[in-house]
Scaffold this motif. Structure first.
Motif, mmCIF file in Angstrom:
data_model
loop_
_atom_site.group_PDB
_atom_site.id
_atom_site.type_symbol
_atom_site.label_atom_id
_atom_site.label_comp_id
_atom_site.label_asym_id
_atom_site.label_seq_id
_atom_site.Cartn_x
_atom_site.Cartn_y
_atom_site.Cartn_z
ATOM 1 N N ASN A 1 14.036 -39.492 -8.720
ATOM 2 C CA ASN A 1 14.653 -38.183 -8.475
ATOM 3 C C ASN A 1 15.968 -38.070 -9.248
ATOM 4 O O ASN A 1 16.258 -37.038 -9.842
ATOM 5 C CB ASN A 1 14.966 -37.989 -6.988
ATOM 6 N N ASP B 1 23.978 -40.853 -7.592
ATOM 7 C CA ASP B 1 23.806 -40.558 -9.016
ATOM 8 C C ASP B 1 24.782 -39.498 -9.482
ATOM 9 O O ASP B 1 25.421 -38.817 -8.682
ATOM 10 C CB ASP B 1 22.355 -40.128 -9.304
ATOM 11 N N THR C 1 10.362 -28.366 -3.295
ATOM 12 C CA THR C 1 10.390 -29.148 -4.524
ATOM 13 C C THR C 1 10.764 -28.208 -5.654
ATOM 14 O O THR C 1 10.485 -27.015 -5.590
ATOM 15 C CB THR C 1 9.024 -29.816 -4.817
ATOM 16 N N THR C 2 11.444 -28.740 -6.688
ATOM 17 C CA THR C 2 11.690 -27.902 -7.864
ATOM 18 C C THR C 2 10.760 -28.298 -9.011
ATOM 19 O O THR C 2 10.880 -27.822 -10.103
ATOM 20 C CB THR C 2 13.162 -28.019 -8.330
#
Ligand SMILES: Nc1ncnc2c1ncn2[C@@H]1O[C@H](COP(=O)(O)OP(=O)(O)O)[C@@H](O)[C@H]1O
Ligand SMILES: [Mg+2]
Lengths: 199, 121
Positions: free
Chosen positions: A14, A42, A61-62
């Motif tokens: 991700n 991150d 979700t993208t």
């Protein structure tokens, strides 16, 4: 997924999908608190407050290749099932931190599994992303920082097979140090307070 | 294994590197690694590929991941891309099959037909 290390792989994917060039992975076992804490931090694109709100919902979700995202919901569920907790902090344009706290002794806690395999794969497949991996067991810790490795390597790519083989051994020796001279069992479950070999 | 040893390995690799970069026959091996692929065991497949390639000192092959290829029921999937040849797609891969693909296909140039998507359909 039957291993926590596969969840970690998924979370790191991700981060990479979010364009991060630096991913910090921390796995901390504290037998005295009965906790196993997994943190992925991150510097990727981050999420808006609304997105962050929904991110652990399986129907959000993208991505476009599949209509549901499962990575975060499954990780959250795995942590909560042990009586632990899940948290997500994200800032658009800055980055994201995902954390799962697991009860170490819970029978519902999955084994850590092949953490080193996960890390090697991430490094192998994402040679331009830096990984800062910290493994803590009680009062011992081990770190692998690819920024440091890369400084030594210069123009030699970090994903050359020879380098992967080196990193594999390096990680294995790190495990040994972490355990005070005791290798992990196959499942990776054996993080103990063992103090054999300690001076 | 210390970081000093890494510097020695680096020097050895460096001396071999020029040969490799000039090679026009670079083969690319891609492993499908989305959530569906991970769940289906792509990690040991990828790590086995890297190990086997290193063991045989194959110099002109790179192994990397791709995202979800969109045919999740066939995961783990491995694609082999060779310049001037048609792409080969291996499906339902295991570490054992990965060893075969390295020895038959990557070393000797023989596609393992039994593992390809054509055979699975
Ligand atoms: N580290 C991250 N940085 C930015 N966005 C993220 C991150 N992790 C997850 N997301 C967002 O949350 C969504 C859901 O993630 P996930 O549950 O893993 O499903 P998937 O990755 O299959 O879409 C992603 O599509 C993405 O938009
Ligand atoms: Mg995901």
């Amino acid at each position: 997924m039957e291993e926590l290390s596969l969840h970690i792989l998924d979370l790191a994917q991700n981060s990479i999908a979010a364009g991060a060039d630096q991913v910090k992975l921390t796995v901390e076992e504290q037998p005295s608190n009965d906790t196993l804490t997994i943190t992925v931090l991150d510097n990727g694109c981050g999420m808006s407050a609304a997105q962050a709100e929904q991110a652990a919902d399986p129907f959000f979700t993208t991505r476009h290749t599949r209509s549901i995202g499962l990575g975060l919901p499954l990780f959250k569920m795995a942590a909560e099932l042990t009586g632990g907790s899940f948290s997500l902090h994200s800032a658009k344009g800055k980055g994201t931190q995902i954390r799962g706290v697991f009860r170490l002794s819970s029978i519902d806690r999955m084994p850590l599994g092949d953490l080193n395999g996960t890390l090697l794969l991430l490094i192998q497949c994402n040679p331009s992303t830096d990984f800062i991996y910290t493994r803590i067991c009680g009062n011992r810790n081990f770190e692998l920082d690819t920024r440091r490795i890369r400084r030594i390597l210069g123009e030699v790519p970090i994903n050359r097979p020879e380098i992967t083989v080196f990193l594999r051994k390096y990680l294995k020796e790190g495990d040994l140090e972490l355990k005070g001279g005791v290798y992990l069992d196959e499942s990776g479950r054996a993080c103990s307070n063992q103090r054999q070999g300690e001076k | 294994m210390s970081l000093e040893e890494l510097a020695q390995i680096r020097d050895k690799v460096r001396s071999k590197m020029n040969i490799r970069e000039a090679d026009p026959n670079n083969i690319r091996v891609l492993v499908g690694m989305a959530t569906c692929g991970i769940a289906a065991g792509a990690r040991p497949v990828l790590n086995t590929l890297v190990e086997e390639i290193q063991k045989r000192s194959l110099q002109n092959i790179t192994v990397t991941q791709t995202g979800c290829i969109g045919i999740c029921q066939y995961e783990p999937i491995v694609e082999v891309l060779e310049p001037g040849k048609e792409k080969v797609t291996y499906v339902n891969m295991t570490p054992e099959k990965a060893v075969r693909v390295v020895s038959d296909h990557l070393v000797n140039g023989n596609v393992v037909d039994a593992f390809t998507i054509g055979a699975a359909e």
